[in-house]
Write a protein that holds these residues in place. Structure first.
Motif, PDB file in Angstrom:
ATOM      1  N   ALA A 261       0.840  -1.211   0.000  1.00 45.15           N
ATOM      2  CA  ALA A 261       0.000   0.000   0.000  1.00 45.15           C
ATOM      3  C   ALA A 261       0.873   1.258   0.000  1.00 45.15           C
ATOM      4  N   PHE A 262       0.343   2.308  -0.614  1.00 48.55           N
ATOM      5  CA  PHE A 262       1.040   3.604  -0.584  1.00 48.55           C
ATOM      6  C   PHE A 262       0.935   4.188   0.828  1.00 48.55           C
ATOM      7  N   THR A 263       2.060   4.625   1.369  1.00 52.12           N
ATOM      8  CA  THR A 263       2.038   5.318   2.657  1.00 52.12           C
ATOM      9  C   THR A 263       2.595   6.730   2.524  1.00 52.12           C
ATOM     10  N   SER A 264       3.019   7.068   1.317  1.00 51.43           N
ATOM     11  CA  SER A 264       3.578   8.396   1.071  1.00 51.43           C
ATOM     12  C   SER A 264       2.716   9.125   0.039  1.00 51.43           C
ATOM     13  N   PRO A 265       2.248  10.336   0.382  1.00 52.46           N
ATOM     14  CA  PRO A 265       1.426  11.083  -0.581  1.00 52.46           C
ATOM     15  C   PRO A 265       2.183  11.375  -1.873  1.00 52.46           C
ATOM     16  N   GLU A 266       3.493  11.642  -1.749  1.00 57.48           N
ATOM     17  CA  GLU A 266       4.278  11.939  -2.960  1.00 57.48           C
ATOM     18  C   GLU A 266       4.236  10.749  -3.916  1.00 57.48           C
ATOM     19  N   GLN A 267       4.414   9.539  -3.351  1.00 55.54           N
ATOM     20  CA  GLN A 267       4.397   8.345  -4.214  1.00 55.54           C
ATOM     21  C   GLN A 267       3.025   8.127  -4.842  1.00 55.54           C
ATOM     22  N   LEU A 268       1.988   8.323  -4.039  1.00 48.97           N
ATOM     23  CA  LEU A 268       0.634   8.121  -4.578  1.00 48.97           C
ATOM     24  C   LEU A 268       0.355   9.120  -5.699  1.00 48.97           C
TER      25      LEU A 268
ATOM     26  N   ASP B 257       0.783  16.581  -9.989  1.00 48.15           N
ATOM     27  CA  ASP B 257       1.850  17.405  -9.411  1.00 48.15           C
ATOM     28  C   ASP B 257       1.610  17.545  -7.901  1.00 48.15           C
ATOM     29  N   ALA B 258       2.584  17.124  -7.097  1.00 43.14           N
ATOM     30  CA  ALA B 258       2.402  17.130  -5.639  1.00 43.14           C
ATOM     31  C   ALA B 258       2.560  18.529  -5.041  1.00 43.14           C
ATOM     32  N   ALA B 259       3.226  19.441  -5.759  1.00 43.29           N
ATOM     33  CA  ALA B 259       3.593  20.730  -5.151  1.00 43.29           C
ATOM     34  C   ALA B 259       2.416  21.470  -4.501  1.00 43.29           C
ATOM     35  N   PRO B 260       1.258  21.614  -5.164  1.00 42.72           N
ATOM     36  CA  PRO B 260       0.175  22.387  -4.540  1.00 42.72           C
ATOM     37  C   PRO B 260      -0.376  21.725  -3.271  1.00 42.72           C
ATOM     38  N   TRP B 261      -0.086  20.460  -3.053  1.00 41.18           N
ATOM     39  CA  TRP B 261      -0.663  19.710  -1.929  1.00 41.18           C
ATOM     40  C   TRP B 261       0.337  19.465  -0.806  1.00 41.18           C
ATOM     41  N   GLN B 262       1.605  19.781  -1.104  1.00 40.48           N
ATOM     42  CA  GLN B 262       2.717  19.423  -0.218  1.00 40.48           C
ATOM     43  C   GLN B 262       2.507  19.865   1.239  1.00 40.48           C
ATOM     44  N   ALA B 263       2.024  21.074   1.435  1.00 29.38           N
ATOM     45  CA  ALA B 263       1.915  21.614   2.792  1.00 29.38           C
ATOM     46  C   ALA B 263       1.003  20.751   3.667  1.00 29.38           C
TER      47      ALA B 263
ATOM     48  N   MET C 262      -8.800   5.243  -9.129  1.00 27.55           N
ATOM     49  CA  MET C 262      -8.803   6.713  -9.230  1.00 27.55           C
ATOM     50  C   MET C 262      -8.488   7.128 -10.661  1.00 27.55           C
ATOM     51  N   VAL C 263      -8.955   8.327 -11.030  1.00 25.74           N
ATOM     52  CA  VAL C 263      -8.709   8.820 -12.391  1.00 25.74           C
ATOM     53  C   VAL C 263      -7.345   9.493 -12.423  1.00 25.74           C
ATOM     54  N   LYS C 264      -6.469   8.991 -13.270  1.00 21.54           N
ATOM     55  CA  LYS C 264      -5.116   9.546 -13.359  1.00 21.54           C
ATOM     56  C   LYS C 264      -5.172  11.024 -13.783  1.00 21.54           C
ATOM     57  N   GLY C 265      -4.363  11.834 -13.112  1.00 19.26           N
ATOM     58  CA  GLY C 265      -4.263  13.241 -13.471  1.00 19.26           C
ATOM     59  C   GLY C 265      -5.327  14.117 -12.848  1.00 19.26           C
ATOM     60  N   ASP C 266      -6.269  13.530 -12.107  1.00 17.90           N
ATOM     61  CA  ASP C 266      -7.373  14.323 -11.534  1.00 17.90           C
ATOM     62  C   ASP C 266      -7.157  14.509 -10.031  1.00 17.90           C
ATOM     63  N   ALA C 267      -6.706  15.696  -9.660  1.00 23.00           N
ATOM     64  CA  ALA C 267      -6.438  15.975  -8.239  1.00 23.00           C
ATOM     65  C   ALA C 267      -7.721  16.053  -7.425  1.00 23.00           C
ATOM     66  N   GLN C 268      -8.854  16.205  -8.094  1.00 21.87           N
ATOM     67  CA  GLN C 268     -10.141  16.278  -7.379  1.00 21.87           C
ATOM     68  C   GLN C 268     -10.882  14.942  -7.419  1.00 21.87           C
ATOM     69  N   ASP C 269     -10.190  13.895  -7.787  1.00 19.61           N
ATOM     70  CA  ASP C 269     -10.855  12.590  -7.860  1.00 19.61           C
ATOM     71  C   ASP C 269     -11.520  12.273  -6.507  1.00 19.61           C
ATOM     72  N   PRO C 270     -12.780  11.808  -6.526  1.00 22.55           N
ATOM     73  CA  PRO C 270     -13.500  11.593  -5.258  1.00 22.55           C
ATOM     74  C   PRO C 270     -12.910  10.479  -4.386  1.00 22.55           C
ATOM     75  N   LEU C 271     -12.205   9.551  -5.003  1.00 26.59           N
ATOM     76  CA  LEU C 271     -11.572   8.500  -4.192  1.00 26.59           C
ATOM     77  C   LEU C 271     -10.278   9.025  -3.569  1.00 26.59           C
TER      78      LEU C 271
END
Ligand code: SF4
Length: 344
Positions: free
Chosen positions: A23-30, A37-43, A63-72
């Motif tokens: 399982a992913f445990t790192s947001p950057e990896q997910l 792009d992780a930068a806007p979410w990093q904080a 999840m839908v690739k490339g969609d930062a607003q994906d509901p999952l």
């Protein structure tokens, strides 16, 4: 006495446990996997200090690739909003931290809840048990015997609800022993399993587990936790179909979540897809007011308006009951919609 029996080589359990370990445990990896792009979410990633991140790959694959607003994705990505201190949002919203015995909650007269495993395969950011002291509520062998003795000496209990965390985190051989011990208690009628694990790792629906439940003296009910139609793909539907054909009742409960499923079309699609997979929509929960999850809350007025739309669009049996849990109350509390629904 509950005991762990070693797994056989080649057992299907290996597959779901492997998925768990990967399982992913790192947001950057997910986010990298999803090409976001992780930068806007990093904080916001520091919110992992409040509640670790855990996302199995089969769930990420929905999840839908490339969609930062994906509901999952929104359900699992740590965000800065989790640090907000909002009045009314507390660490123990349901007054659960004091149980009858370690691992046993007796909130309802005829039902008892057993915390089989503290952990989950996925960590949902809105989880009402994100602060639950599982370490103090994970019974050892003596604790299990005490819990079984408690059930045995309370003839008013006719149903055992296996909960957690997620009870299906336990291996099948452990569950087999538990089912056997419970089936030997004559006043028990039903065994209910509340789980999200098959939704995030469908391989957890092993043939062995289905066989254990379908052959038990106790009537088996599995209550899934699916919040969005995209969580219920063909693989999961096909696996669940064989469980339904084996006589296991399948129900679903969802949590109403801002930015995930708080619009009528999304909820209608969820009900339709659930029914196509042989699962009845059961409850739609208003969010439990747990600290760190206020950004998922939906106002009651909006929730009621959504329910009115569902009643207009769906047959009655596809409309889940809108409920809220109130700490100290013996039952879930239905939310009065103030409507006169037309039966259909
Ligand atoms: S699966 Fe259920 S218990 Fe586990 S983190 Fe999600 S909401 Fe909480």
């Amino acid at each position: 006495m509950l005991a762990i029996i070693p797994l056989k080589q080649g057992n299907l359990h290996i597959n779901w446990q492997k998925e768990l370990g990967q399982a992913f445990t790192s947001p950057e990896q997910l986010l990298g996997y999803l090409k976001i792009d992780a930068a806007p979410w990093q904080a916001g990633f520091a919110a992992r200090r409040l509640f670790p991140m855990r996302v199995p790959r089969p769930f990420a694959d929905k999840m839908v690739k490339g969609d930062a607003q994906d509901p999952l994705l929104r359900q699992v990505l740590p965000l800065g909003e989790e640090f907000a201190e909002v009045p009314g949002f507390v660490t123990d919203p349901l007054d659960e931290h004091d149980s009858a015995l370690p691992g046993l909650l007796h909130k309802y007269r005829s039902r008892v809840l057993l915390v089989v495993r503290g952990g989950c395969a996925i960590n949902c950011r809105y989880c009402f048990r994100r602060h639950f002291p599982y370490a103090e509520n994970s019974p050892d062998q003596a604790g299990w015997q005490a819990a079984l003795a408690y059930i045995t000496t309370h003839p008013e209990i006719n149903e055992v609800i296996l909960s957690g965390g997620d009870p299906l985190m336990a291996k099948d051989n452990h569950l087999a022993r538990l089912f056997e011990e419970l089936a030997a208690i004559p006043h028990l009628k039903r065994l209910r399993i509340h789980t999200r694990l098959p939704v995030v790792i469908p391989a957890r629906l092993t043939d062995e587990l289905r066989e254990l439940l379908s052959t038990s003296r106790l009537q088996a009910v599995m209550v899934l936790h699916i919040n969005h139609a995209n969580e219920l793909d063909d693989e999961l539907s096909q696996r669940l179909n064989s469980w339904r054909q084996a006589g296991i009742t399948l129900l679903n409960q969802s949590v109403l979540l801002a930015g995930v499923n708080d619009d009528a079309d999304t909820l209608c699609e969820l009900s339709e897809r659930l029914f196509s997979a042989g699962i009845l929509p059961y409850y739609l929960h208003q969010l439990d007011k747990v600290a760190g999850a206020a950004h998922f809350a939906v106002e009651d007025t909006k929730a009621k308006a959504l329910m009115a739309e569902l009643l207009a669009q769906l047959p009655g049996f596809l409309v889940p009951k809108l409920v809220r849990e109130i700490g100290g109350e013996a039952n879930k509390t239905p939310i009065d919609l103030g409507l006169e629904p037309t039966l259909s």
